[in-house]
Design a protein around this motif. Structure first.
Motif, PDB file in Angstrom:
ATOM      1  N   VAL A 137      -6.782  25.582  24.267  1.00  0.00           N
ATOM      2  CA  VAL A 137      -7.439  24.878  25.373  1.00  0.00           C
ATOM      3  C   VAL A 137      -8.514  25.757  25.995  1.00  0.00           C
ATOM      4  CG1 VAL A 137      -7.075  24.068  27.745  1.00  0.00           C
ATOM      5  CG2 VAL A 137      -5.571  23.284  25.914  1.00  0.00           C
ATOM      6  N   LEU A 138      -8.184  27.013  26.268  1.00  0.00           N
ATOM      7  CA  LEU A 138      -9.154  27.930  26.859  1.00  0.00           C
ATOM      8  C   LEU A 138     -10.360  28.115  25.942  1.00  0.00           C
ATOM      9  CD1 LEU A 138      -6.673  30.589  28.261  1.00  0.00           C
ATOM     10  CD2 LEU A 138      -8.104  29.043  29.619  1.00  0.00           C
ATOM     11  N   ARG A 139     -10.101  28.207  24.656  1.00  0.00           N
ATOM     12  CA  ARG A 139     -11.196  28.391  23.695  1.00  0.00           C
ATOM     13  C   ARG A 139     -12.067  27.141  23.635  1.00  0.00           C
ATOM     14  NH1 ARG A 139      -8.230  29.101  19.457  1.00  0.00           N
ATOM     15  NH2 ARG A 139      -7.904  31.318  19.834  1.00  0.00           N
ATOM     16  N   ASP A 140     -11.434  25.953  23.591  1.00  0.00           N
ATOM     17  CA  ASP A 140     -12.198  24.711  23.490  1.00  0.00           C
ATOM     18  C   ASP A 140     -13.070  24.488  24.719  1.00  0.00           C
ATOM     19  OD1 ASP A 140     -11.047  24.243  21.051  1.00  0.00           O
ATOM     20  OD2 ASP A 140      -9.576  22.794  21.782  1.00  0.00           O
ATOM     21  N   LEU A 141     -12.592  24.924  25.892  1.00  0.00           N
ATOM     22  CA  LEU A 141     -13.355  24.746  27.124  1.00  0.00           C
ATOM     23  C   LEU A 141     -14.329  25.898  27.382  1.00  0.00           C
ATOM     24  CD1 LEU A 141     -10.545  23.397  29.499  1.00  0.00           C
ATOM     25  CD2 LEU A 141     -12.415  22.095  28.463  1.00  0.00           C
ATOM     26  N   GLY A 142     -14.290  26.915  26.535  1.00  0.00           N
ATOM     27  CA  GLY A 142     -15.178  28.056  26.709  1.00  0.00           C
ATOM     28  C   GLY A 142     -14.869  28.871  27.953  1.00  0.00           C
ATOM     29  N   LEU A 143     -13.593  28.979  28.300  1.00  0.00           N
ATOM     30  CA  LEU A 143     -13.200  29.665  29.541  1.00  0.00           C
ATOM     31  C   LEU A 143     -12.449  30.973  29.278  1.00  0.00           C
ATOM     32  CD1 LEU A 143     -12.022  26.627  31.714  1.00  0.00           C
ATOM     33  CD2 LEU A 143     -14.129  27.957  31.957  1.00  0.00           C
ATOM     34  N   GLU A 144     -12.619  31.524  28.082  1.00  0.00           N
ATOM     35  CA  GLU A 144     -11.904  32.769  27.777  1.00  0.00           C
ATOM     36  C   GLU A 144     -12.247  33.889  28.754  1.00  0.00           C
ATOM     37  OE1 GLU A 144     -13.825  30.986  25.673  1.00  0.00           O
ATOM     38  OE2 GLU A 144     -13.240  31.312  23.571  1.00  0.00           O
ATOM     39  N   GLU A 145     -13.510  33.928  29.220  1.00  0.00           N
ATOM     40  CA  GLU A 145     -13.929  35.005  30.111  1.00  0.00           C
ATOM     41  C   GLU A 145     -13.404  34.835  31.532  1.00  0.00           C
ATOM     42  OE1 GLU A 145     -18.125  35.353  30.021  1.00  0.00           O
ATOM     43  OE2 GLU A 145     -18.233  35.919  27.900  1.00  0.00           O
ATOM     44  N   HIS A 146     -12.913  33.665  31.846  1.00  0.00           N
ATOM     45  CA  HIS A 146     -12.439  33.392  33.206  1.00  0.00           C
ATOM     46  C   HIS A 146     -10.921  33.303  33.293  1.00  0.00           C
ATOM     47  CE1 HIS A 146     -16.542  32.688  34.446  1.00  0.00           C
ATOM     48  NE2 HIS A 146     -16.688  31.784  33.494  1.00  0.00           N
ATOM     49  N   ALA A 147     -10.228  33.610  32.213  1.00  0.00           N
ATOM     50  CA  ALA A 147      -8.769  33.451  32.206  1.00  0.00           C
ATOM     51  C   ALA A 147      -8.115  34.567  31.415  1.00  0.00           C
ATOM     52  CB  ALA A 147      -8.398  32.096  31.611  1.00  0.00           C
ATOM     53  N   GLU A 148      -6.847  34.774  31.721  1.00  0.00           N
ATOM     54  CA  GLU A 148      -6.039  35.755  30.985  1.00  0.00           C
ATOM     55  C   GLU A 148      -4.685  35.130  30.667  1.00  0.00           C
ATOM     56  OE1 GLU A 148      -7.168  40.134  32.493  1.00  0.00           O
ATOM     57  OE2 GLU A 148      -6.554  38.784  34.121  1.00  0.00           O
TER      58      GLU A 148
END
Length: 275
Positions: A137-148
């Motif tokens: 989900v994080l990868r699909d939304l492009g939010l890897e840099e904003h989450a851990e």
């Protein structure tokens, strides 16, 4: 209901079905033709179905995207994995800028659909077996840099059972399962009394198809709302376990006869290559 049909039956007959045949099949579940046409049109716009003519017959086929989504759903709907406390938890900790609030909302929506609970603002929790789904989900939304992502064990001072009751709305989940049981447990009991011999006639197979598809359509959302919490952390007389037994009993008993009904009812003539 149309999504449930394509997931439960259309893939077993090649992924394509004629519009008139689909309308005829859905009429057995009191779904009228205009509603079927409207539903398939929406699914086409969403990219799950594509229009295709076979043997001069207008119909719809599952798209590659539709097959992928249904295959992903199969893992959750029919896997029904139950967690163990000793396997730990996955935490998703995120801080998404206000300028990206639409993606923050999308992330919350997707985590909810995976069955995550919330421990605090921006901190979401689920059994560890959902780690890869959360990562996707994080990868699909492009939010890897904003989450851990963290793999965690529970070390708090509070009782874990009480904490789980805060992180998830267990009364709502219990009511969801009880509603499923109210509708489908009597159906399972009736088929159990009839036995396999009752599934030999075309009329009985048509009834099996309708009962099975209704059960699938009611059940398929539930594993996405309930992450499969460890049984020892749930209230006494938890309805989820009984609901799962009823669903899988109905699926095992009725899917085969239902598929026979679909194959008999949906005919194309000389170019029925979908078979």
């Amino acid at each position: 209901m149309i999504v449930s049909f394509f997931g439960s039956y259309a893939r077993d007959v090649g992924g394509w079905i004629g519009v008139s045949d689909l309308i005829a099949l859905m009429s057995g579940l009191d779904v009228d033709g205009p509603a079927v046409r409207s539903a398939v049109s929406r699914l086409k716009r969403r990219g799950l179905l594509t229009s295709e003519r076979l043997g001069g017959v207008a119909g719809y086929r599952l798209s590659d995207q539709g097959r992928r989504i249904l295959a992903e759903g199969d893992q959750r709907i029919f896997g029904h994995r139950v967690a163990r406390v000793q396997d730990g938890w996955v935490l998703v900790v995120f801080s998404v800028p206000e300028s990206e609030r639409h993606r923050r909302h999308a992330l919350r929506t997707q985590l909810t659909r995976l069955g995550f609970g919330t421990t605090a603002a921006g901190v979401w929790i689920a059994p560890a077996h959902l780690t890869e789904q959360a990562r996707a989900v994080l990868r699909d939304l492009g939010l890897e840099e904003h989450a851990e992502l963290f793999h965690a064990s529970y070390l708090d001072f509070r009782d874990l059972t009480a904490s789980v009751a805060r992180w998830w709305d267990l009364p709502e989940l219990q009511a969801m399962y009880e509603g499923f049981l109210d509708e489908h447990e009597p159906v399972a009991a009736a088929w159990r009394r009839r036995g396999a011999r009752a599934l030999r006639s075309p009329e009985e197979r048509a009834t099996a198809f309708a009962d099975h598809l209704r059960a699938v359509d009611a059940w398929r959302r539930m594993p996405f709302l309930d992450p499969g919490l460890p049984p020892e952390l749930l209230p006494d007389r938890w309805a989820g376990s009984r609901a799962a037994r009823v669903f899988f009993e109905l699926h095992a008993l009725l899917h085969g006869p239902g598929l026979e009904h679909v194959r008999a009812a949906a005919t194309l003539g000389p170019d029925d290559s979908w078979r």
